[in-house]
Design a protein around this motif. Sequence first.
Motif, PDB file in Angstrom:
ATOM      1  N   ASN A  27       0.560  -1.271   0.098  1.00 41.28           N
ATOM      2  CA  ASN A  27       0.134   0.041   0.215  1.00 41.28           C
ATOM      3  C   ASN A  27       0.946   1.192  -0.056  1.00 41.28           C
ATOM      4  N   LYS A  31       1.554   4.290  -2.820  1.00 42.84           N
ATOM      5  CA  LYS A  31       0.925   5.631  -2.597  1.00 42.84           C
ATOM      6  C   LYS A  31       2.235   6.537  -2.891  1.00 42.84           C
ATOM      7  N   ARG A 129      -6.468  -1.820  -5.964  1.00 40.93           N
ATOM      8  CA  ARG A 129      -5.589  -2.474  -4.863  1.00 40.93           C
ATOM      9  C   ARG A 129      -5.797  -1.755  -3.583  1.00 40.93           C
ATOM     10  N   HIS A 130      -5.783  -0.545  -3.420  1.00 42.33           N
ATOM     11  CA  HIS A 130      -5.897   0.173  -2.066  1.00 42.33           C
ATOM     12  C   HIS A 130      -7.229  -0.187  -1.295  1.00 42.33           C
ATOM     13  N   LEU A 133      -6.250  -3.946  -0.086  1.00 41.56           N
ATOM     14  CA  LEU A 133      -5.109  -3.838   1.214  1.00 41.56           C
ATOM     15  C   LEU A 133      -5.695  -3.093   2.391  1.00 41.56           C
ATOM     16  N   GLU A 134      -6.455  -2.438   2.201  1.00 40.06           N
ATOM     17  CA  GLU A 134      -7.184  -1.630   3.389  1.00 40.06           C
ATOM     18  C   GLU A 134      -7.961  -2.581   4.266  1.00 40.06           C
TER      19      GLU A 134
END
Length: 317
Positions: A27, A31, A129-130, A133-134
């Motif tokens: 993550n 970013k 993806r975010h 993963l969160e």
Amino acid sequence: MLSRVAERIYWMSRYMERCENAARLINVNTKLLLDLPRGVSVGWGTLVDISGGGDFFQKDTDNADERAVMRFMLADTNNPCSLISAITYARENARITREVMPSEIYELINDLYWYLKENLARGTARRERHILLEAVISRVQQFTGMLAGCMSQNDAYSFIRLGRNLERADMTSRIVDVGASRILPRAYEDNSSNEPYANILWMSVLRSLSGYQMYRQHVLDRVNAEDVVMYLFQDPLFPRAVEHCLGELADCVARLPNNDEVLRVLASVRRQLKTADFTVLIDDGLHDYIDNVQAEIASIHQVVAATWFLPEVQVAS
């Protein structure tokens, strides 16, 4: 409790922590793309090096592309450090030992397993993806909180804490060692015009451990290499700092029987950590020092296994 039960819940905890660590790393690296100046790229192979999966990657990590690394880190069943491998191992260990934990623990791990099986394909695209993963990070934190709030503080819980904190200490040292030198490309070292972006690198290291805000409260100065390394290795209060993790390990071990040898090894490692002069090591010798810390962390696991777990069975060739 039985040795085989202690070993399985210990590894269940390590694999769940590994899930969260892998999700955090991917993550933050994603970013980081938004923060870096144009012309400075992210080294995706760094993630493979941090996780220790270089032997399984079968490609050059220096020139690895994003899609290949994402497949390897998320869904490659041949990679023992991938998300799907970690949750699979955690689920199997939890299934076998579910009678020693609240029933909700296995249900939570099982739900996360099926969530990943159904959604891993989304992880190759940055847009999705975010979210993936969160969700992983949130559910592992729910797992940790549920254990703290619902499980009796008995020997089984001590082995769970042992696994979690040993895995955390190992991952923090890996992030500082590999991430600090290679999240930005080698151009950072070769081109002095990139020097102003060093703080972006160190901020990403802190954020991969959710430590940026706590660091700013603790260190009233700009983000810099020396303070970040000292904070992540020697701070006794930040939960993901190596010293804090080792302190938690000492507390867990003190509650268990036959603990003399493990406590001795832990005390030796903590003594080396507290006396380290990172002001000097930053300029020369940091990599070798962290390699030694990682070897010492591995030795803690070996002593734990020799003390409380079943001996490995030697198979005749």
